[in-house]
Design a protein around this motif. Structure first.
Motif, mmCIF file in Angstrom:
data_model
loop_
_atom_site.group_PDB
_atom_site.id
_atom_site.type_symbol
_atom_site.label_atom_id
_atom_site.label_comp_id
_atom_site.label_asym_id
_atom_site.label_seq_id
_atom_site.Cartn_x
_atom_site.Cartn_y
_atom_site.Cartn_z
ATOM 1 N N GLU A 1 0.834 -1.204 0.000
ATOM 2 C CA GLU A 1 0.000 0.000 0.000
ATOM 3 C C GLU A 1 0.870 1.256 0.000
ATOM 4 O OE1 GLU A 1 -3.479 2.307 0.035
ATOM 5 O OE2 GLU A 1 -3.192 0.165 -0.325
ATOM 6 N N VAL A 2 1.937 1.264 0.799
ATOM 7 C CA VAL A 2 2.869 2.402 0.802
ATOM 8 C C VAL A 2 3.451 2.591 -0.592
ATOM 9 C CG1 VAL A 2 5.025 3.309 1.737
ATOM 10 C CG2 VAL A 2 3.434 2.099 3.238
ATOM 11 N N ASP A 3 3.871 1.501 -1.205
ATOM 12 C CA ASP A 3 4.447 1.553 -2.545
ATOM 13 C C ASP A 3 3.445 2.119 -3.550
ATOM 14 O OD1 ASP A 3 6.605 0.685 -4.503
ATOM 15 O OD2 ASP A 3 4.910 -0.468 -5.251
ATOM 16 N N ALA A 4 2.192 1.682 -3.474
ATOM 17 C CA ALA A 4 1.175 2.140 -4.417
ATOM 18 C C ALA A 4 0.854 3.620 -4.226
ATOM 19 C CB ALA A 4 -0.097 1.302 -4.254
ATOM 20 N N VAL A 5 0.794 4.073 -2.962
ATOM 21 C CA VAL A 5 0.494 5.481 -2.698
ATOM 22 C C VAL A 5 1.594 6.385 -3.241
ATOM 23 C CG1 VAL A 5 0.308 7.205 -0.867
ATOM 24 C CG2 VAL A 5 -1.004 5.090 -0.725
ATOM 25 N N LEU A 6 2.854 6.024 -2.982
ATOM 26 C CA LEU A 6 3.956 6.847 -3.467
ATOM 27 C C LEU A 6 4.028 6.835 -4.991
ATOM 28 C CD1 LEU A 6 6.809 6.132 -0.911
ATOM 29 C CD2 LEU A 6 5.315 8.116 -1.057
ATOM 30 N N ALA A 7 3.732 5.703 -5.597
ATOM 31 C CA ALA A 7 3.737 5.638 -7.054
ATOM 32 C C ALA A 7 2.638 6.513 -7.639
ATOM 33 C CB ALA A 7 3.560 4.184 -7.509
ATOM 34 N N ARG A 8 1.519 6.644 -6.905
ATOM 35 C CA ARG A 8 0.389 7.436 -7.399
ATOM 36 C C ARG A 8 0.622 8.934 -7.254
ATOM 37 N NH1 ARG A 8 -3.132 5.231 -4.410
ATOM 38 N NH2 ARG A 8 -3.679 6.880 -2.948
ATOM 39 N N CYS A 9 1.313 9.352 -6.185
ATOM 40 C CA CYS A 9 1.411 10.781 -5.906
ATOM 41 C C CYS A 9 2.781 11.370 -6.171
ATOM 42 C CB CYS A 9 0.990 11.089 -4.470
ATOM 43 S SG CYS A 9 2.143 10.489 -3.216
ATOM 44 N N LEU A 10 3.798 10.528 -6.442
ATOM 45 C CA LEU A 10 5.152 11.018 -6.705
ATOM 46 C C LEU A 10 5.732 10.313 -7.929
ATOM 47 C CD1 LEU A 10 6.809 11.135 -3.175
ATOM 48 C CD2 LEU A 10 6.158 13.077 -4.573
ATOM 49 N N PRO A 11 6.552 11.006 -8.693
ATOM 50 C CA PRO A 11 7.201 10.372 -9.840
ATOM 51 C C PRO A 11 8.390 9.521 -9.388
ATOM 52 C CG PRO A 11 7.891 12.662 -9.695
ATOM 53 C CD PRO A 11 6.854 12.454 -8.613
ATOM 54 N N CYS A 12 8.127 8.445 -8.664
ATOM 55 C CA CYS A 12 9.193 7.596 -8.133
ATOM 56 C C CYS A 12 9.810 6.765 -9.255
ATOM 57 C CB CYS A 12 8.655 6.642 -7.068
ATOM 58 S SG CYS A 12 7.823 7.434 -5.697
ATOM 59 N N THR A 13 11.111 6.626 -9.211
ATOM 60 C CA THR A 13 11.770 5.687 -10.103
ATOM 61 C C THR A 13 11.677 4.296 -9.502
ATOM 62 O OG1 THR A 13 13.932 5.898 -9.046
ATOM 63 C CG2 THR A 13 13.390 7.501 -10.771
ATOM 64 N N ALA A 14 11.956 3.293 -10.323
ATOM 65 C CA ALA A 14 11.922 1.916 -9.829
ATOM 66 C C ALA A 14 12.954 1.717 -8.725
ATOM 67 C CB ALA A 14 12.176 0.951 -10.987
ATOM 68 N N ALA A 15 14.128 2.357 -8.865
ATOM 69 C CA ALA A 15 15.174 2.210 -7.841
ATOM 70 C C ALA A 15 14.744 2.844 -6.525
ATOM 71 C CB ALA A 15 16.471 2.847 -8.345
ATOM 72 N N GLU A 16 14.082 4.012 -6.585
ATOM 73 C CA GLU A 16 13.615 4.676 -5.364
ATOM 74 C C GLU A 16 12.561 3.841 -4.654
ATOM 75 O OE1 GLU A 16 14.233 9.302 -6.842
ATOM 76 O OE2 GLU A 16 12.347 8.254 -7.219
ATOM 77 N N ARG A 17 11.636 3.299 -5.419
ATOM 78 C CA ARG A 17 10.586 2.478 -4.812
ATOM 79 C C ARG A 17 11.182 1.215 -4.200
ATOM 80 N NH1 ARG A 17 6.021 1.924 -9.290
ATOM 81 N NH2 ARG A 17 5.061 0.652 -7.660
ATOM 82 N N GLU A 18 12.163 0.617 -4.869
ATOM 83 C CA GLU A 18 12.784 -0.589 -4.340
ATOM 84 C C GLU A 18 13.565 -0.292 -3.062
ATOM 85 O OE1 GLU A 18 13.419 -4.421 -3.799
ATOM 86 O OE2 GLU A 18 12.154 -3.547 -5.385
ATOM 87 N N ALA A 19 14.210 0.893 -3.018
ATOM 88 C CA ALA A 19 14.954 1.272 -1.814
ATOM 89 C C ALA A 19 14.012 1.440 -0.624
ATOM 90 C CB ALA A 19 15.729 2.568 -2.070
ATOM 91 N N LEU A 20 12.871 2.054 -0.857
ATOM 92 C CA LEU A 20 11.912 2.237 0.228
ATOM 93 C C LEU A 20 11.328 0.900 0.672
ATOM 94 C CD1 LEU A 20 10.384 4.098 2.113
ATOM 95 C CD2 LEU A 20 8.663 4.405 0.326
ATOM 96 N N ARG A 21 10.982 0.046 -0.277
ATOM 97 C CA ARG A 21 10.449 -1.272 0.077
ATOM 98 C C ARG A 21 11.461 -2.055 0.920
ATOM 99 N NH1 ARG A 21 5.950 -3.249 -2.752
ATOM 100 N NH2 ARG A 21 6.644 -5.356 -2.241
ATOM 101 N N ALA A 22 12.744 -1.939 0.573
ATOM 102 C CA ALA A 22 13.768 -2.647 1.342
ATOM 103 C C ALA A 22 13.820 -2.141 2.776
ATOM 104 C CB ALA A 22 15.136 -2.478 0.672
ATOM 105 N N LEU A 23 13.688 -0.806 2.958
ATOM 106 C CA LEU A 23 13.676 -0.245 4.309
ATOM 107 C C LEU A 23 12.500 -0.763 5.111
ATOM 108 C CD1 LEU A 23 14.580 3.521 3.796
ATOM 109 C CD2 LEU A 23 15.886 1.841 5.098
ATOM 110 N N LEU A 24 11.338 -0.827 4.495
ATOM 111 C CA LEU A 24 10.118 -1.177 5.218
ATOM 112 C C LEU A 24 9.964 -2.680 5.416
ATOM 113 C CD1 LEU A 24 7.649 1.365 3.569
ATOM 114 C CD2 LEU A 24 8.959 1.603 5.678
ATOM 115 N N CYS A 25 10.704 -3.470 4.663
ATOM 116 C CA CYS A 25 10.669 -4.921 4.855
ATOM 117 C C CYS A 25 11.747 -5.396 5.831
ATOM 118 C CB CYS A 25 10.862 -5.630 3.512
ATOM 119 S SG CYS A 25 9.454 -5.474 2.380
ATOM 120 N N ALA A 26 12.725 -4.512 6.122
ATOM 121 C CA ALA A 26 13.813 -4.897 7.023
ATOM 122 C C ALA A 26 13.366 -4.802 8.476
ATOM 123 C CB ALA A 26 15.024 -3.982 6.775
ATOM 124 N N ASP A 27 14.193 -5.337 9.374
ATOM 125 C CA ASP A 27 13.882 -5.298 10.803
ATOM 126 C C ASP A 27 14.238 -3.957 11.433
ATOM 127 O OD1 ASP A 27 12.973 -7.897 10.771
ATOM 128 O OD2 ASP A 27 14.948 -8.735 11.234
#
Length: 337
Positions: A302-328
């Motif tokens: 859901e975080v990924d989808a919201v940022l993709a909808r409201c910001l011009p995120c690159t694939a690398a930026e989205r992957e970096a954020l997903r990695a942060l939020l999936c980590a401990d």
């Protein structure tokens, strides 16, 4: 017990044998002492009451107090509610009277910053010069015309409801006041571009125990988006972009954002399945709503989808954020420097 509350995501539905969820039936059940029925009334109309209190008082804490006062008075006055009335304007009338009492005591003056926010809601130019024009035009209106504009064009009441709330005998009188207000304000809002619409992302909280995304889905000002800073921090720091306050609890995080987000915004918190401790805070706040993601993985999506909808995120930026939020590792972002 006459009924029960069934959670349906961001709203509550009251169910009972032999009863629907019409306002009059809810009032009848609340009169008989069913706390669930009044809880549904609160959830159904808390945002309407909040908006009227905010636009009337122009102060976050005063508006919260007025909302609380409104529902306390309404609960005590349920016996005076007549079935031929409509519950929403009845509650807004109580709120209007509570706000007028506070204004008489405080003797508040017009506030330019507030009228800039109101100008955006009403469709006026978002630039400073246009907001000042709108401010001057709004301040020049007679009180009764300004109130008609607020109730109908800002809060979305029908003219009949607005007349009831304003204590006007005939809806035609209210419409006449509204017409005068619109004509007076027209030069300040003419030929302005439509506001952008999209998600304002205000914060992201992630820990081993709980996670939340805070946003508002409303008209937003043109220019820099609040979440732009999140992408900048990912570029600069990568996984080290965690906020120094990452160890704070979720309720403290929500309260911190509540102080920053403009008072007229309606706020949505998207949480995963874990943060039970924040649920009472979210349920009791007049302008916040809660949406649950069934798993942490779906929350990250859901975080990924919201940022993709409201910001011009690159694939690398989205992957970096997903990695942060999936980590401990804890991660908290509120857009503050």
């Amino acid at each position: 017990m006459l009924g029960r509350i069934v959670n349906r995501g961001t709203s509550d539905v009251w169910t009972a044998t032999g009863h629907g969820d019409a306002d009059d039936r809810l009032v009848d059940a609340a009169r008989l002492g069913d706390p669930d029925a009044f809880a549904v009334i609160y959830q159904r109309y808390k945002l309407d009451v909040w908006h009227l209190a905010w636009f009337s008082l122009r102060d976050h804490h005063d508006a919260e107090d007025a909302v609380q006062e409104t529902f306390l008075k309404a609960q005590r006055a349920l016996g005076q509610y007549r079935r031929n009335e409509t519950l929403r304007p009845w509650l807004l009338t109580i709120c209007r009277n509570a706000c007028r009492d506070r204004l008489r005591v405080a003797q508040r003056h017009d506030d330019v910053a507030f009228d800039e926010e109101l100008a955006v809601v009403a469709g006026a130019a978002p630039d400073r010069e246009g907001s000042m024009d709108f401010h001057r035009a709004l301040s020049a209106l007679p009180d009764e015309d300004r109130e008609a504009f607020l109730l109908v064009d800002v809060l979305g009441c029908r003219s009949e409801e607005a007349a009831q709330i304003a204590g006007v005998r005939a809806a035609s009188t209210l419409r006449s006041r509204l017409g005068r207000a619109r004509r007076a304000l027209a030069p300040a809002v003419a030929e302005t571009p439509a506001p952008q619409v999209g998600a304002e992302v205000w914060g992201v909280f992630h820990s081993a125990r709980q996670s939340a995304l805070v946003l508002s889905e409303e008209a937003i000002r043109r220019g820099r988006h609040p979440a732009d800073a999140l992408l900048v921090r990912l570029h600069e720091s990568g996984a080290g972009a965690a906020d120094p306050a990452a160890g704070s609890d979720l309720v403290s995080f929500l309260e911190r954002l509540d102080r920053r987000i403009p008072g007229e915004r309606t706020v949505l918190a998207v949480v995963d399945e874990r943060p039970a401790g924040a649920a009472p805070w979210l349920a009791g706040h007049p302008r916040w709503r809660m949406q649950r993601a069934p798993t942490h993985a779906s929350w990250v999506g859901e975080v990924d989808a919201v940022l993709a909808r409201c910001l011009p995120c690159t694939a690398a930026e989205r992957e970096a954020l997903r990695a942060l939020l999936c980590a401990d590792e804890d991660f908290v972002w509120t857009g503050e420097a």
